[in-house]
Design a protein around this motif. Structure first.
Motif, short mmCIF file in Angstrom:
data_model
loop_
_atom_site.label_atom_id
_atom_site.label_comp_id
_atom_site.label_asym_id
_atom_site.label_seq_id
_atom_site.Cartn_x
_atom_site.Cartn_y
_atom_site.Cartn_z
N ARG A 265 0.40 -1.40 0.19
CA ARG A 265 -0.22 0.42 -0.27
C ARG A 265 1.11 1.36 0.09
O ARG A 265 0.22 2.17 0.03
CB ARG A 265 -0.50 0.41 1.57
N GLN A 266 2.25 0.74 0.53
CA GLN A 266 2.82 2.21 0.39
C GLN A 266 4.54 2.08 -0.86
O GLN A 266 4.83 2.99 -0.44
CB GLN A 266 3.20 2.90 1.94
N ARG A 513 10.93 0.12 8.46
CA ARG A 513 11.54 0.78 8.15
C ARG A 513 12.93 1.46 9.37
O ARG A 513 12.03 2.04 9.69
CB ARG A 513 11.86 1.51 7.12
N PHE B 460 7.80 8.78 13.11
CA PHE B 460 6.99 7.94 13.07
C PHE B 460 7.67 6.80 14.86
O PHE B 460 6.97 5.88 15.55
CB PHE B 460 8.33 7.06 11.90
N ASP B 461 8.61 7.28 15.20
CA ASP B 461 9.50 6.77 15.89
C ASP B 461 8.41 7.59 17.39
O ASP B 461 8.91 6.71 18.66
CB ASP B 461 10.84 6.63 16.57
N GLU B 483 -8.10 3.95 12.52
CA GLU B 483 -6.58 3.64 11.15
C GLU B 483 -7.42 3.57 9.93
O GLU B 483 -8.67 3.30 10.28
CB GLU B 483 -5.91 2.11 11.63
N ALA B 485 -6.92 3.32 5.48
CA ALA B 485 -6.27 3.67 4.05
C ALA B 485 -6.34 4.79 3.72
O ALA B 485 -7.27 5.34 3.32
CB ALA B 485 -6.69 2.38 3.39
N GLY B 489 -1.19 4.76 1.69
CA GLY B 489 -0.63 3.50 2.83
C GLY B 489 -1.67 3.57 3.92
O GLY B 489 -1.98 5.14 4.35
N LEU B 490 -1.21 3.57 5.07
CA LEU B 490 -1.75 3.57 6.06
C LEU B 490 -1.73 4.24 6.94
O LEU B 490 -0.74 4.61 7.17
CB LEU B 490 -2.12 2.23 7.42
N LEU B 511 1.74 3.72 9.46
CA LEU B 511 1.21 2.61 9.38
C LEU B 511 3.20 2.60 9.70
O LEU B 511 3.45 1.43 10.21
CB LEU B 511 0.16 2.04 9.69
N LEU B 512 3.71 2.37 8.17
CA LEU B 512 5.03 2.09 8.13
C LEU B 512 6.02 3.23 7.92
O LEU B 512 5.85 4.47 6.95
CB LEU B 512 4.76 0.93 7.32
N ARG B 513 7.16 3.70 8.08
CA ARG B 513 7.72 4.75 7.71
C ARG B 513 7.94 4.62 6.38
O ARG B 513 8.47 3.99 5.93
CB ARG B 513 9.22 4.71 8.18
N ARG B 514 7.30 5.90 5.68
CA ARG B 514 7.17 6.32 4.38
C ARG B 514 8.79 6.15 3.88
O ARG B 514 10.00 6.59 4.33
CB ARG B 514 7.15 7.68 4.29
#
Lengths: 648, 648
Positions: A265-266, A513, B460-461, B483, B485, B489-490, B511-514
């Motif tokens: 998704r990203q 990541r 992110f952290d 959360e 979509a 990304g989420l 949700l995930l680091r870009r």
């Protein structure tokens, strides 16, 4: 031959055209609707499922989307999803039919003839199959007036309808020509349902087929479905058998991917779409093998047998080159050859071969050494290359001199070049003849016999892509995914190997990541050489002055407490900083060098019995030791600040 | 006053010393053992639990670790874990006691007197409480010979023992003074056990207390525990009540954090340790409130009431400054004041106030506008500041001229300055007197009444750290995590608000680091202003030429299908690009401006009834629209290539 220019260009024109049409749901890909359609078209898909949210956020009207898809050569095979329709009280049915009428209007403009209706999760729904059938009949009638069809799908977490046989029972009772089933491999296989019963369903009632793989996870099925689906061949589901059942029933629609995955998704949608297409081609090949009578033959050359690692090539620069050369010499390697036209050295010991390339391909990151290529022994290099190209592997342009070996190379997802060759052959695929012998007599060596595996950290977005790439393109089998806690975060690891374990590639990735705090070795890579006696090799290498990574005493004390190895073995591995693991199949002794340059190191491994792992339990100890060396050398810590056993 | 220099320095010396000792397990933090110990000491912890894997990978001998901890002022309160000990066949017991003897030797060198023994998950274990008790008695005898203690803990997924009352039953039967319980809030609360029964346990048998919070997740409890624990106050568990029970039973040991979290495992350990300490201080305050008789009073000033957003400050540069000024004017704001000593403008409309700072603090990212500060109205700014400092918030140095307001500012986890002030006060906390009136007569405005919320993307952290920071330091209550979509990304989102919803801050994070493919607005920030009539405000702003973000027609068609708003409302919001949401409490109308500079935009919101959300369902539509504008302006797409309704 050995310095192809890095390129990520692919040839998307040669997608095999035989067999069912191939489609992808826009929800699989990152970006806006426009990004997704462009990516699907570029990867050679025939059609798309359009996810409602993508359309809603688009400035293109449905008619413009239709036109745009036509320009791109894409059909719109499904509009999805329509939720919570059936088995509701009358006033809700009226509202739901109103909602459906709006969506059917939209589908007409869009030129999509099938809508996906998911089994209800609504608290307003009742457990009444006849009512569900009656209301779906009404919906199908509304659809039929416009020439549309309704594909009803049992969600694995549907409130009352959550198996394909239950959804079929309702469709059967509704008995409307515009109402059929959508089968989704995830919803069926995640619940452990036996898909063989699909063979008995009437093919004309199978309106749509959605395909997704998944890892085996212990979690709520909805979360599993929404976050962790994978493209076929990346997970654990037996999709060739599943698709075989669906085709055997007479399904004639597209094979369509519907994969909800947090990473995809990203990630770059163009790359993800190629990964997706590769997954479908590889799946079709396996379905053919399973049920050849049902599917036209795919024009995909079979993967030739692989017989081992031919060589591993490291890109080096002025600083790391001499450092790596010294390390190889101290590991018992001999510089036996020099390339005839390029600044490339060949180092050998037993069957282990390393090339040092001082003029590395463009794109190789500067500042230190890096694995830029790996070469495998193929029974038919030309066929390996044709297969790779058909499976959308980027083919690397070759730059070779006259009379030099004609090796084919492709780029793996992390940019590593992969060569197919036959080292011993008496033809143009023998790359050894490109090297002039240095005349150096091989030394006594240190007992290395060959290359056990190459370990490569993968780019975060491309870990699952990489496992499928090696599986599909090289015919390697993925081993189970393992996860472990390393000093700087969790690591996910998965090896791919040929059936006889002659070629092994260990892939790893950080579970998240890395961010600003990332003090470990960045994207580590290493080459693991095989020995029949790790302790003897370690002893010989110490005599040669090899930069073996020192392992803390605490490790051996813990090993004694945990596994109680024989005292003499414990003493020997402690003396030589050899790590140890044991499983039900055998034992594993291994040791590492220090990091050479910024990210590369070597490992020496001895497998005893049937041990098939990679000593992952010891990886955190290795990482902490590498980190400490970096800090000591950077002056970040001194022995006074942190007393202990160091090599400084 | 308005341009404090950014600084992340904290004063870790003023940790309140009263109450139980505070400890942290090394497994909570990223890095090597040495990194972790340094971080725990810097954050003011009294002690640590040492996780075996951290010691095993360390080059420091146990005696050196002991010495190093002593130098750092840390005690070693627990060594952990020892697994799969009890209720096994005799030959396995012998092996397990041998293993234990090794670990007890180590603990003696380490100076740790308590070992954690987790209830067995071994397939070799049998369901026999008497056997378990007998074997734990033997283990305790071995420990007692060395002056050590065994703390037995029921894992939530223990094979036979997985509740605290069951573990207590076994400890009771074993009846050995060196055998007691370890209670872990996660293992108890994740299973839904009633912790009140802990009050009835004998305090002297409670050897250790491990604390962790967690979000409510539907997943396998082991995965939940190993990946998603949080520091107290970041999740949903009622830890004040839990700790109250444990203290009521007479527990006298440390409050020790044991948090397995994928993000913390890879984040800067120094910051994570401060977050951890803040969580314990805030927890102690809440325990005190719940059970004042059991805990000495913590020297922590109570959080004063907050009465709203005083102002939001944007850092601007030469390019973005005029752009933001024009936008504010077109939103109906008036430039009413100019700072007496700094290039800072005050813009007002109703109770909404924005400062534009053309000499932004060091550390503010260049290239565009950014939210550099938010200010809240505090009933007692000085007390707010003292509380913040006690809770380890980085206090920002002040640079103010003579006679300028004496505002305290702290740095939030994302670097935003947070000011405490009293706008209407007749004292040094009234910042308005620092501004010279421009004399500009307020225009008719566009109906804005104040600031509804400030929305800030978090690093992110530091997402969970941020929610706890605002909760603990400002006394805001975190709302549930949502959360959704988004196109790229989420996104995870969580707002914090005071009980009367006068101050709201909406935090979000990917949700995930870009990674490389990150085409959305980078780390977007926005200020949302309140209106009582969104459509009237939108109409007025259009007349003023405001750069309102255009929303696609598809959105309104879908809204009609989904929620069927009245036709006149639908027509109006379609005309003015107003978004709409509805929940069981009320309705929400909102619209956005285009992005000003690289990442900042404005929102106008109207809340009807008790709607308490932020229109998250519409966020993906806004993101896609912002993306498209960026691409159109960058020349990446043209209207010809992608036909549609655009503002270009």
């Amino acid at each position: 031959m050995l310095a192809p220019e890095m390129s990520t260009s692919t040839r998307h024109r040669h997608i095999p055209a035989s067999g069912p049409r191939r489609a992808i749901a826009t929800v699989c890909l990152s970006g806006t609707l426009e990004d997704k359609l462009a990516a699907a078209a570029a990867a050679g898909f025939d059609g798309v499922e359009i996810f409602e949210n993508d359309l809603v956020a688009s400035p293109l009207s449905p008619a413009q989307v239709r036109e745009h898809c036509a320009d791109l050569g894409l059909t719109i095979d499904l509009y999805q999803p329509f939720r919570d329709f059936e088995a509701v009280p009358p006033e809700l049915l009226t509202a739901n039919l109103r909602r459906a009428a709006h969506k059917f209007d939209l589908m007409e403009q869009l030129g999509a003839d099938t809508v996906l209706v998911c089994s209800s999760v609504s608290p307003s729904a009742v457990d009444d199959d006849d009512l569900a059938a009656e209301q779906l009949h009404a919906l199908a009638s509304l659809a039929a007036e416009r020439g549309l069809r309704v594909a009803y799908e049992a969600l694995a977490w549907g409130r009352f309808v959550n198996t394909y046989d239950h959804s079929w029972e309702i469709v059967r009772r509704a008995d409307h020509p515009a109402l059929g089933l959508c089968l989704d491999s995830f919803h069926i296989l995640s619940r452990g349902s036996d898909p063989a019963g699909i063979r008995d369903l009437p093919g004309e009632k199978l309106f749509f087929l959605q395909l997704a793989d998944a890892p085996r996870l212990e979690m709520d099925v909805l979360q599993w479905s929404r976050h962790h689906r994978l493209f076929p061949g990346q997970g654990v589901f037996d999709l060739p058998a599943f698709v075989g059942h669906v085709l055997a029933a007479g399904y004639g629609g597209p094979l369509s991917l519907e994969v909800f995955n947090d990473v995809f998704r990203q990630a770059d949608p163009e790359r993800a779409a190629v990964d997706a297409m590769r997954s479908l081609l590889a799946l079709q090949e396996r379905v053919e093998t399973a049920a050849p009578e049902r599917v036209p033959v795919l024009d995909l050359p079979a993967a030739p047998d692989l017989a081992g690692h031919a060589f591993t090539e490291l890109a080096v620069d002025e600083v790391s080159g001499p450092q790596v050369s010294r390390a190889l010499a101290a590991l018992g390697f001999t510089h036996t050859g020099q390339h005839r036209s390029k600044p490339v050295q060949l180092w050998q010991q037993g069957g282990a071969r390393v090339l040092l390339n001082a003029a590395p391909p463009r794109g190789t990151s500067p500042g230190g050494a890096a694995v830029c290529a790996l070469a495998v022994e193929s029974a038919d290099p030309a066929r390996s290359a044709r297969r790779a190209e058909t499976l959308l592997a980027p083919v690397l342009p070759r730059t070779r001199g006259a009379d030099e070996a004609d090796l084919s190379a492709i780029a793996a997802p992390d940019g590593t070049s992969v060569f197919f060759c036959r080292t011993g052959a008496d033809d143009a695929t023998s790359w050894l003849s490109d090297f002039t012998p240095t005349g150096a007599a091989p030394g006594a060596g240190a007992g290395l016999t060959g290359t056990d595996h190459v370990a490569l950290t993968q780019p975060f977005d491309h870990f699952d892509e990489a496992a499928l790439f090696y599986r599909a393109v090289l015919g390697l089998e993925p081993e189970p995914v393992t996860e472990f806690a390393a000093p700087f975060g969790l690591i996910r690891s998965r090896a791919v190997a040929d059936p006889s374990h002659e070629v092994r590639i260990a892939l790893s990735v950080a579970l998240l990541r890395r961010g600003e705090w990332a003090p470990g070795v960045p994207d580590p890579q290493h080459v693991a050489f095989a020995t029949d006696d790790a302790i003897a090799s370690a002893r010989a290498m110490r005599a040669l002055g090899a930069p073996v990574l020192e392992i803390p005493d605490n490790y051996y004390d813990d090993l004694d407490a945990r596994l109680a190895p024989p005292a003499d073995l414990l003493a020997a591995i402690r003396e030589y900083s050899v790590l140890y693991d044991r499983d039900e199949y055998g034992e594993f002794l291994h040791f590492y060098t220090e990091v050479l340059g910024s990210r590369v190191f070597f490992e020496v491994v001895q497998r005893i019995g049937g041990y098939a792992g990679y000593g992952a339990v010891n990886a955190p100890v290795r990482m902490a030791a590498h980190r400490r060396l970096r800090m000591v050398r950077a002056g970040g810590i001194t022995d006074r600040a942190l007393p202990g056993r160091t090599s400084a």
